[in-house]
Write a protein that holds these residues in place. Structure first.
Motif, PDB file in Angstrom:
ATOM      1  N   ALA A 201       0.842  -1.192   0.000  1.00  0.00           N
ATOM      2  CA  ALA A 201       0.000   0.000   0.000  1.00  0.00           C
ATOM      3  C   ALA A 201       0.876   1.240   0.000  1.00  0.00           C
ATOM      4  O   ALA A 201       2.082   1.180   0.260  1.00  0.00           O
ATOM      5  N   ALA A 202       0.261   2.383  -0.275  1.00  0.00           N
ATOM      6  CA  ALA A 202       1.026   3.631  -0.341  1.00  0.00           C
ATOM      7  C   ALA A 202       1.622   4.004   1.009  1.00  0.00           C
ATOM      8  O   ALA A 202       2.661   4.666   1.076  1.00  0.00           O
ATOM      9  N   ASP A 203       0.970   3.573   2.109  1.00  0.00           N
ATOM     10  CA  ASP A 203       1.481   3.910   3.432  1.00  0.00           C
ATOM     11  C   ASP A 203       2.481   2.889   3.961  1.00  0.00           C
ATOM     12  O   ASP A 203       2.875   2.943   5.121  1.00  0.00           O
ATOM     13  N   GLY A 204       2.890   1.936   3.118  1.00  0.00           N
ATOM     14  CA  GLY A 204       3.905   0.968   3.514  1.00  0.00           C
ATOM     15  C   GLY A 204       3.371  -0.354   4.010  1.00  0.00           C
ATOM     16  O   GLY A 204       4.144  -1.287   4.243  1.00  0.00           O
ATOM     17  N   ARG A 205       2.063  -0.470   4.187  1.00  0.00           N
ATOM     18  CA  ARG A 205       1.505  -1.744   4.624  1.00  0.00           C
ATOM     19  C   ARG A 205       1.687  -2.798   3.542  1.00  0.00           C
ATOM     20  O   ARG A 205       1.752  -2.481   2.349  1.00  0.00           O
ATOM     21  N   GLN A 206       1.726  -4.054   3.955  1.00  0.00           N
ATOM     22  CA  GLN A 206       1.936  -5.153   3.015  1.00  0.00           C
ATOM     23  C   GLN A 206       0.969  -6.297   3.310  1.00  0.00           C
ATOM     24  O   GLN A 206       0.596  -6.543   4.454  1.00  0.00           O
ATOM     25  N   LEU A 207       0.579  -6.978   2.252  1.00  0.00           N
ATOM     26  CA  LEU A 207      -0.217  -8.196   2.337  1.00  0.00           C
ATOM     27  C   LEU A 207       0.428  -9.260   1.464  1.00  0.00           C
ATOM     28  O   LEU A 207       1.023  -8.951   0.428  1.00  0.00           O
ATOM     29  N   VAL A 208       0.299 -10.510   1.875  1.00  0.00           N
ATOM     30  CA  VAL A 208       0.811 -11.628   1.091  1.00  0.00           C
ATOM     31  C   VAL A 208      -0.375 -12.332   0.438  1.00  0.00           C
ATOM     32  O   VAL A 208      -1.338 -12.714   1.112  1.00  0.00           O
TER      33      VAL A 208
END
Length: 396
Positions: A201-208
């Motif tokens: 995401a733009a705010d640095g969050r990540q999903l696998v």
């Protein structure tokens, strides 16, 4: 090639023998016993390592043995503990014994489990000295460690997983929304193994997000290619049901896969779903979807080929994926790294002692094959006497 199965033979290290030794110093002609204890054998330990991706590094029927404990010595010198054998496995690995029972579930990085405990070290003759037996001329033999065959099964850890019929465009979609670069082609069963991708995401969050091979009717019963990978969906918190919308049968395609998820079980039929109607670029009008189900949290119309609707899907993923369950921290006295526990066997009902003439077995003797292995490992030689109860045998 992706491997999510492996078999492993493990054996804990044998305990070191206790020492049968007497103090011998100048001006001390009749020193007492001072034989030290043998060290315990090392354990075989499995450790969940986030750097590991699958089980392809394991050889067929690989054998793993921990170190042997050191023998005791004079002057009450105790043997060193045997070296542990640590094996690193991917996070999400389940360990099953030879009977198919679950031993451990290494579901987070750093989780550890002892799968074969080392044998207990023997006691030196100093331990047996007392007022009525001041010069014990025997010492215990170290016991062998646990051994057995294990099966390792990997279940991928992913926030969301792509499901659907072959050629629905799952691999193309994964390549669009993540950093993964799976093989993409215009024919069924392009994906032959699970693929993981990270969505940022733009705010640095990540999903696998995981892409598994396409499923067909009867997959839960072993039909087709993807049935072996249904287990990789079990840990996903959201299912992205990808449907080829170029034909007017999206409802039927959804029902086919949903029936297979229900037949497989493991809670897949109750998992939240987001329906992704792919290939809208091949239609003059947006595709219709008439299924109403409480599990369907959203419906997206996208084109993995042109990128239409992809940004909206990526933004929504971070809102739709359920938050991880917060597990309260365990007390310090608990073994937080051990997720599933295997009951340890009771203390052995026999002991083996080394004597000046050979060996003595006390308690309830083990099976002949086990006793022979113990004595052989202890260094029994031809002609040694073996006392078992009231019988005195000669080692051949």
């Amino acid at each position: 090639m992706f491997h999510d199965r492996a078999r492993l033979w493990v054996q804990g290290g044998r305990g070191g023998d206790g020492s049968m030794h007497f103090r011998r110093e100048k001006y001390v002609p009749k020193g007492g016993p001072d034989g030290g204890d043998g060290g315990d054998g090392g354990d075989v330990v499995l450790v969940a390592d986030p750097r590991r991706r699958d089980l392809s590094g394991f050889r067929p029927n690989q054998r793993l043995r921990a170190g042997r404990g050191g023998g005791g010595g004079g002057k009450l010198s105790h043997g060193a503990r045997g070296e542990d054998a640590a094996l690193h496995v991917p996070v999400g690995t389940q360990v099953l014994d030879d009977d198919g029972r679950l031993v451990a579930d290494l579901a987070h990085a750093g989780a550890r489990v002892v799968v074969a405990k080392g044998g207990q070290g023997g006691r030196g003759n100093k331990r047996f000295a007392g007022p009525t037996r001041q010069t014990p001329r025997f010492a215990e033999v170290g016991l062998p460690g646990e051994e057995g065959t294990l099966e390792l099964r990997l279940k991928l850890l992913a926030d969301a997983a792509l499901v659907g019929l072959p050629n629905a465009g799952k691999s193309s979609l994964l390549a669009r929304i993540s950093n993964a670069r799976p093989k993409v082609a215009d024919y069924p069963f392009t994906t032959l193994a699970p693929v993981l991708g990270t969505v940022e995401a733009a705010d640095g969050r990540q999903l696998v997000v995981a892409d598994v091979p396409g499923l067909i009717e009867g997959a839960s019963e072993g039909v087709g290619l993807g049935h072996e990978f249904l287990a990789h969906l079990e840990r996903a918190r959201l299912l992205l049901h990808v449907i080829d919308s170029s034909e007017d049968d999206a409802d039927e395609r959804w029902g086919t896969i949903d029936a297979e998820l229900a037949a497989y079980g493991a809670g897949l039929d109750t998992r939240p779903q987001a329906v992704v109607l792919n290939k809208i670029d091949l239609r003059p009008e947006p595709p219709a979807f008439g299924i109403e189900d409480d599990r369907i949290v959203a419906v997206f119309r996208v084109s993995a080929a042109t990128g239409a609707g992809i940004d909206e899907l990526k933004r929504a993923l971070f809102e739709l994926v359920p938050a991880e369950e917060v597990v309260p921290p365990a007390e310090e006295t608990e073994l937080v790294d051990y997720l599933v526990y295997r009951p340890q066997p009771a203390r052995r009902a026999f002991r083996v002692f080394r004597t000046e003439r050979g060996f003595r077995v006390t308690g309830r003797p083990p099976e002949p094959a086990e006793l022979e292995a113990i004595l052989k490992a202890a260094g029994a030689r031809e002609g040694d006497e073996v006392e078992v109860g009231d019988e005195v045998l000669e080692w051949q």
